[in-house]
Design a protein around this motif. Structure first.
Motif, PDB file in Angstrom:
ATOM      1  N   ILE A   3       1.013  -1.328  -0.016  1.00 44.43           N
ATOM      2  CA  ILE A   3       0.016   0.011   0.064  1.00 44.43           C
ATOM      3  C   ILE A   3       0.956   1.100   0.037  1.00 44.43           C
ATOM      4  CG2 ILE A   3      -1.699   1.214   1.123  1.00 44.43           C
ATOM      5  CD1 ILE A   3      -2.341  -1.435   2.615  1.00 44.43           C
ATOM      6  N   ASP A   4       0.635   2.080  -0.930  1.00 41.06           N
ATOM      7  CA  ASP A   4       1.355   3.552  -0.785  1.00 41.06           C
ATOM      8  C   ASP A   4       0.493   4.336   0.072  1.00 41.06           C
ATOM      9  OD1 ASP A   4       2.740   5.621  -1.202  1.00 41.06           O
ATOM     10  OD2 ASP A   4       2.412   5.967  -3.546  1.00 41.06           O
ATOM     11  N   VAL A  32       3.050   3.510   5.243  1.00 45.47           N
ATOM     12  CA  VAL A  32       1.661   3.732   4.461  1.00 45.47           C
ATOM     13  C   VAL A  32       1.418   5.334   4.954  1.00 45.47           C
ATOM     14  CG1 VAL A  32      -0.852   3.512   4.043  1.00 45.47           C
ATOM     15  CG2 VAL A  32       0.899   1.527   4.593  1.00 45.47           C
ATOM     16  N   ARG A  33       1.047   5.930   4.019  1.00 49.71           N
ATOM     17  CA  ARG A  33       0.560   7.331   4.011  1.00 49.71           C
ATOM     18  C   ARG A  33      -0.992   7.625   4.155  1.00 49.71           C
ATOM     19  NH1 ARG A  33       5.487   8.972  -0.011  1.00 49.71           N
ATOM     20  NH2 ARG A  33       4.438   7.544  -1.081  1.00 49.71           N
ATOM     21  N   GLY A  48     -10.535   6.214  -1.146  1.00 46.81           N
ATOM     22  CA  GLY A  48      -9.668   5.295  -2.134  1.00 46.81           C
ATOM     23  C   GLY A  48      -8.183   4.893  -1.554  1.00 46.81           C
ATOM     24  N   TRP A  49      -7.486   4.171  -2.255  1.00 44.31           N
ATOM     25  CA  TRP A  49      -6.169   3.923  -2.041  1.00 44.31           C
ATOM     26  C   TRP A  49      -5.410   3.448  -3.281  1.00 44.31           C
ATOM     27  CZ3 TRP A  49      -6.102  -1.619   0.542  1.00 44.31           C
ATOM     28  CH2 TRP A  49      -6.670  -2.722  -0.455  1.00 44.31           C
ATOM     29  N   SER A  65      -6.067   2.861  -7.388  1.00 46.19           N
ATOM     30  CA  SER A  65      -4.999   3.411  -8.263  1.00 46.19           C
ATOM     31  C   SER A  65      -3.796   2.720  -8.238  1.00 46.19           C
ATOM     32  CB  SER A  65      -4.877   4.894  -8.387  1.00 46.19           C
ATOM     33  OG  SER A  65      -4.474   5.480  -7.114  1.00 46.19           O
ATOM     34  N   ARG A  66      -2.835   2.791  -9.355  1.00 45.29           N
ATOM     35  CA  ARG A  66      -1.618   1.975  -9.201  1.00 45.29           C
ATOM     36  C   ARG A  66      -0.661   3.204  -9.069  1.00 45.29           C
ATOM     37  NH1 ARG A  66      -3.354  -0.281 -14.088  1.00 45.29           N
ATOM     38  NH2 ARG A  66      -3.203  -2.691 -13.924  1.00 45.29           N
ATOM     39  N   SER A  67       0.512   2.829  -8.102  1.00 48.21           N
ATOM     40  CA  SER A  67       1.575   3.907  -7.777  1.00 48.21           C
ATOM     41  C   SER A  67       2.852   3.280  -8.037  1.00 48.21           C
ATOM     42  CB  SER A  67       1.306   3.818  -6.074  1.00 48.21           C
ATOM     43  OG  SER A  67       2.406   4.456  -5.591  1.00 48.21           O
TER      44      SER A  67
END
Length: 211
Positions: A3-4, A32-33, A48-49, A65-67
């Motif tokens: 997880i970003d 994780v932020r 969302g994440w 979304s992709r990070s």
């Protein structure tokens, strides 16, 4: 897969008042932020994440979304003693459907628990996302009937946070935290942050394993 960020429709000041370290509307828990985006029109809770190395963003309706961002450096210490996110909680009206979508995107299913929780959820599935656990909870029948059946999407719901010393954290948040009690996980304890703290999402506090 890790997880970003998690985006939350909440005021940074509320988290600061709960003794979290917040800088530039960001509260970092472990790696994780939490992006504290402020109240949103017609949307509440976890907005969302973003995930690293995700094969698909079609996660049964979870806003994803992709990070490509690398993990951040270690965060400053939180005055309330929180160390990191223990697990992210998702509520699903159709657990098997949500599990299938997550597995198709490459998430690692660790186990399915076929026993009710103290809150009445009949089943849960657990995935590993780096250091964090994703807990997917089947909505109880009463919630399904109230909210329109199983055809709705899954939703990001709340967080369980790992702390250094649960009794100290509960005391630091008084009167906005419940007394500690035994957790479902053997050897661990849990407390909940009460609504009076003003946070926009449900938050639980958990002792570290082997505390």
């Amino acid at each position: 897969m890790t997880i970003d960020e998690l985006a939350i429709a909440d005021e940074p000041e509320r988290w600061t008042a709960a003794s979290f370290a917040v800088q530039d509307s960001c509260c970092q828990l472990g790696s994780v932020r939490l992006r504290l985006a402020g109240p949103q029109r017609n949307t509440a809770g976890i907005l969302g994440w973003s995930l690293r190395e995700i094969a698909s963003v079609e996660l049964d309706g979870l806003p994803t979304s992709r990070s490509e961002s690398p993990p951040p450096p270690p965060p400053p210490a939180h005055p309330n003693g929180v160390i990191a996110i223990d697990h992210v909680v998702v509520m699903s009206p159709a657990l098997d459907r949500t599990v299938a979508a997550l597995q198709a995107a490459g998430l690692d299913l660790r186990r399915v628990r076929e026993e009710p929780t103290p809150a009445g959820a009949p089943r849960q599935a657990f995935f590993r996302l780096g250091e964090e656990i994703l807990e997917v909870v089947q909505e109880p029948d009463a919630v399904l009937e109230r909210d329109g059946g199983p055809d709705r999407p899954a939703r990001l719901w709340g967080l369980a946070l790992r702390v250094q010393d649960l009794d100290r954290t509960v005391a630091a948040l008084a009167p906005h935290a419940s007394p500690a009690r035994p957790a479902v996980q053997p050897g661990r304890r849990i407390a909940t942050v009460r609504r009076s703290a003003g946070l926009a999402i449900p938050v639980a506090l958990m002792s570290a394993p082997g505390e």
